[in-house]
Design an enzyme around this catalytic site. Structure first.
Site, PDB file in Angstrom:
ATOM      1  N   SER A 264      -1.346 -32.005   4.028  1.00 14.91           N
ATOM      2  CA  SER A 264      -0.521 -33.223   5.655  1.00 14.91           C
ATOM      3  C   SER A 264       0.639 -32.879   4.896  1.00 14.91           C
ATOM      4  CB  SER A 264      -0.894 -34.732   5.383  1.00 14.91           C
ATOM      5  OG  SER A 264      -0.428 -34.674   4.376  1.00 14.91           O
ATOM      6  N   ASP A 265       1.645 -32.900   6.658  1.00 16.09           N
ATOM      7  CA  ASP A 265       3.147 -32.744   6.267  1.00 16.09           C
ATOM      8  C   ASP A 265       3.125 -34.629   6.347  1.00 16.09           C
ATOM      9  OD1 ASP A 265       5.964 -32.865   6.251  1.00 16.09           O
ATOM     10  OD2 ASP A 265       5.546 -32.307   8.186  1.00 16.09           O
ATOM     11  N   TRP A 266       4.805 -34.413   4.743  1.00 12.64           N
ATOM     12  CA  TRP A 266       4.638 -36.300   4.206  1.00 12.64           C
ATOM     13  C   TRP A 266       4.385 -36.852   5.026  1.00 12.64           C
ATOM     14  CZ3 TRP A 266       3.442 -31.642   1.634  1.00 12.64           C
ATOM     15  CH2 TRP A 266       4.363 -31.656   0.117  1.00 12.64           C
ATOM     16  N   SER A 268       1.795 -37.499   7.426  1.00 12.87           N
ATOM     17  CA  SER A 268       1.678 -36.957   8.788  1.00 12.87           C
ATOM     18  C   SER A 268      -0.443 -37.617   8.901  1.00 12.87           C
ATOM     19  CB  SER A 268       1.628 -35.629   9.431  1.00 12.87           C
ATOM     20  OG  SER A 268       1.154 -35.362   8.608  1.00 12.87           O
TER      21      SER A 268
END
Length: 733
Positions: A264-266, A268
């Site tokens: 995941s993006d941070w 997301s």
């Protein structure tokens, strides 16, 4: 239970006495025996241990299993250099004194080189620096398509064309991963603006999705064999992209057979069930600014932490779902942190500095050169006025997650002073941004009128003026977290330049940006160079080109529109950009960038693929190997390129192909091949560009698959999207 404990004890003893269980035989292929090793490990992990491997334990690391010798995974931003060390539980820097690195040019600059060999070189160098810093995953490169010149993160990406981005991202990834450090291509997918990035819902046709926005990711997976993919923040068709059933589960892990991890993006990730079932493997950064004020470890409250464990125990989620994630995580470990003989990496060495300088030299684009303004000779008695804060400002600071802490950063002013030993170099600030990269919207404490007055005075008394302007990596400019709010230049640069032109007409503009900008003053200046953000060796590289020590050869990786409304995304109004009530439709479909300009006959300010040289080239004798092809064949385009000028230099032959009378809406032409060639003055060489016929297919929404039309096509050969020297008609059976 006794049987499990007995097995764990046996494995532990095996690991102590036989460490090769986590090793590979010397000389074996990367994946030989890995799957069987993973098969032997999975039954020895408890349910809790497996869940713990699927989410963060700190800002940039995930848990291992100490009792089995399974290590942690350590990650770092970013695509242009290894970010300074971040604290365990906050976004504060850890304050290390040994985490300075080499800052490499931004990916817009790399794309502008049109040189895949340099992409491999920069990737390998980055991988070495990441390895030295003991990182297992490097969070880059970024390949989101340049859709609007207002996107704050365009400088991190590889331009508007999916073919160019694909050709440049593959060697970059391979270079990084030669160091047994995973590249993590991002942001999957459709993260084409920062405005509302956490909530905007993107609607785009299947055709545009597959033809424009996915090809570079597909190449990263299927051609480069990337080991990690990062999800994006935005939604696609109502579902967050990080755990999107169509994007992540069906296309990425299904159709493309991706065997790596999805990170995941941070922050997301948004939902336990979707994250579990739709392909997210590692959840990072969810809602945490450390452990917070709670007494309970916040990392245990991630969607893929305690809630995931609870759903597994209740039978709501099958354990096979968890095992697939852990298998991928272990596979990542065998490729990185469990890989024997990884080497120690290198950092801040001469070779890395040379790569950074070379990429910058080849990526700088000469856009205008009236009256041979450039190159500028180093003459005694000549005064060169260097105007602008961008001549001295750090361009590695700021920008969001791509912010860097280089060992050094040569400013343009330093670079020019080092190169010009005879000419008199004087500097005036001229304009000022806010007090820090995070506060650019706050007016500078310096007096703008005084700065302008001093700059005009310095320019009036100079023989030559070099105006260093453009953007920087501050909030609301080229920076993560928000888009630009204006197409024109900030901080009163336009007016300052006009005032300078009233007292000195001999002006060249050095544009520093990761985006196109409005240029109402363009007709009044003689020279214009686009220099991007160039990292540690910025000043030296700029001086190399300005002085003529290096002949510029960069080509624009995206179009510069005359005005914002000439850009496809903006031509349809708010519903297309930025969206209305966080709902957005990509109404231009496949007509992104030069496809829009060409097809709609809208003249750009500067076209995709455009870039001048200090020498001149002639492209002649253009031909294809035949006129009729079958679907499984390749088109071979050959031409003669002659350096007709007085200096050695490089040219990029660009091959575009169009399909007149198509049964579907198409762009006039699309880039399908290119080749960069270096030629000594007066020398000619034959250039060959090969194109797979299969790459001329369009994505047919009626069958949800690729479809190759038979019939007539047109091959366009030239050195920019708007400069064709020869067209050839071919036929496909």
């Amino acid at each position: 239970m006794k049987k499990l404990c007995s097995s764990i004890l046996i494995l532990t003893c095996m690991l102590v006495n036989n460490p090769e269980i986590f090793a590979q035989k010397k000389g074996s292929k990367l994946d030989d025996n890995i799957e069987s090793k993973i098969d032997s490990i999975l039954p020895l992990l408890t349910l809790k241990e497996k869940v713990d491997m699927c989410h963060a334990q700190s800002k940039f690391s995930t848990k291992g299993v100490g009792r089995l010798g399974i290590p942690e995974i350590w990650m770092s931003d970013g695509p242009h250099g290894v970010r300074a060390e971040i604290s365990w539980d906050s976004w504060d820097y850890a304050g290390w004194t040994n985490d300075s690195i080499t800052a490499f040019p931004a990916l817009t600059c790399l794309a502008a080189t049109f040189n895949p060999e340099l992409a491999e070189a920069i990737g390998f160098s980055l991988g070495e620096e990441a390895r030295y810093r003991k990182k297992d995953v490097l969070l880059g490169p970024g390949v989101n398509i340049y859709r609007t010149p207002l996107n704050g993160r365009n400088f991190e990406y590889m331009g508007e064309d999916p073919f160019l981005a694909s050709k440049m991202v593959v060697p970059y990834i391979k270079g990084v991963q030669k160091n047994n450090v995973a590249a993590c291509v991002k942001h999957f997918a459709l993260n084409n603006q920062e405005h509302w990035r956490n909530t905007v819902n993107v609607e785009v046709s299947d055709r545009a999705l597959h033809e424009i926005y996915l090809p570079a990711f597909k190449a990263a997976v299927q051609e480069a064999g990337v080991w990690a993919v990062m999800g994006a923040y935005n939604k696609f068709r109502g579902q967050y992209t990080t755990h999107n059933e169509l994007l992540t589960k069906k296309i990425l892990k299904g159709d493309w057979n991706y065997d790596g991890v999805v990170i995941s993006d941070w922050s997301s990730a948004h939902n336990t069930m979707e994250a579990a079932m739709n392909g997210l493997d590692l959840e990072m950064g969810t809602g945490t600014d450390g452990l917070g004020t709670n007494s309970v470890n916040h990392y245990d409250n991630y969607y893929l932490a305690s809630p995931f464990l609870k759903a597994l125990k209740s039978g709501e989620i099958d354990e096979a779902v968890l095992n697939d994630k852990v298998r991928r995580i272990l596979r990542l470990m065998f490729r990185t942190t469990l890989k024997p003989n990884r080497g120690f990496g290198r950092i801040n060495n001469k070779e890395h500095h040379d790569v950074a300088r070379k990429v910058a030299q080849e990526g700088i684009v000469l856009l205008k050169n009236e009256n041979k303004f450039f190159p500028i000779e180093d003459k005694k008695g000549v005064t060169i006025a260097v105007i602008g804060e961008n001549a001295t400002r750090s361009m590695t600071a700021g920008g969001g997650s791509s912010e860097l802490k280089p060992q050094f950063e040569i400013s343009p002013l330093e670079g020019l002073k080092a190169r010009y030993k005879n000419a008199n170099i004087v500097h005036a600030m001229g304009y000022a941004t806010g007090p820090s990269v995070y506060d650019a919207i706050i007016p500078s404490k310096l007096n703008a009128d005084s700065l302008k007055t001093e700059a005009v005075k310095v320019a009036k008394n100079a023989d030559i003026v070099l105006f260093f302007g453009g953007l920087n990596k501050s909030h609301l400019q080229d920076c993560e977290g928000a888009d630009r709010t204006q197409f024109n230049l900030p901080f009163g640069q336009d007016q300052l330049l006009n005032d300078i032109l009233k007292v000195n007409k001999n002006v060249g503009y050095i544009l520093m940006s990761g985006n196109a900008v409005e240029m109402p003053w363009l007709k009044n200046i003689d020279g214009l160079i686009q220099t991007w953000y160039l990292g540690s060796m910025a000043g030296y590289s700029i001086a190399d080109v300005v002085s003529g020590d290096v002949n510029p050869s960069g080509k624009l990786p995206f179009s510069f529109p005359v005005k914002l409304e000439d850009n496809a995304a903006h031509s349809f109004g708010e519903s297309s950009y930025p969206g209305i009530d966080e709902e957005q439709t990509y109404k231009e479909g496949i007509l992104v960038g030069y496809r829009w300009h060409d097809t709609k006959k809208i003249t750009p300010l500067y076209a995709f693929g455009y870039g001048l040289s200090y020498t001149s080239f002639n492209i002649s004798d253009v031909k294809t190997d035949k006129k009729t092809y079958r679907a499984n064949e390749k088109i071979k385009v050959t031409c003669q390129v002659t350096n007709t000028g007085i200096l050695d230099g490089s040219e990029v032959v660009q091959v575009y192909i169009g399909k007149p009378k198509s049964k579907v809406k198409r762009a006039l032409k699309e880039l399908k091949g290119f080749e960069k060639i270096n030629l000594k003055k007066g020398i000619s060489k034959t250039v060959e560009v090969t194109i797979d016929i299969a790459n001329l297919a369009f994505y047919d929404e009626s069958i949800s698959d690729w479809n190759l039309e038979k019939g007539g096509y047109v091959v366009y050969v030239g050195n920019a999207s708007n400069n064709t020297v020869k067209t050839i008609k071919i036929n496909i059976k």
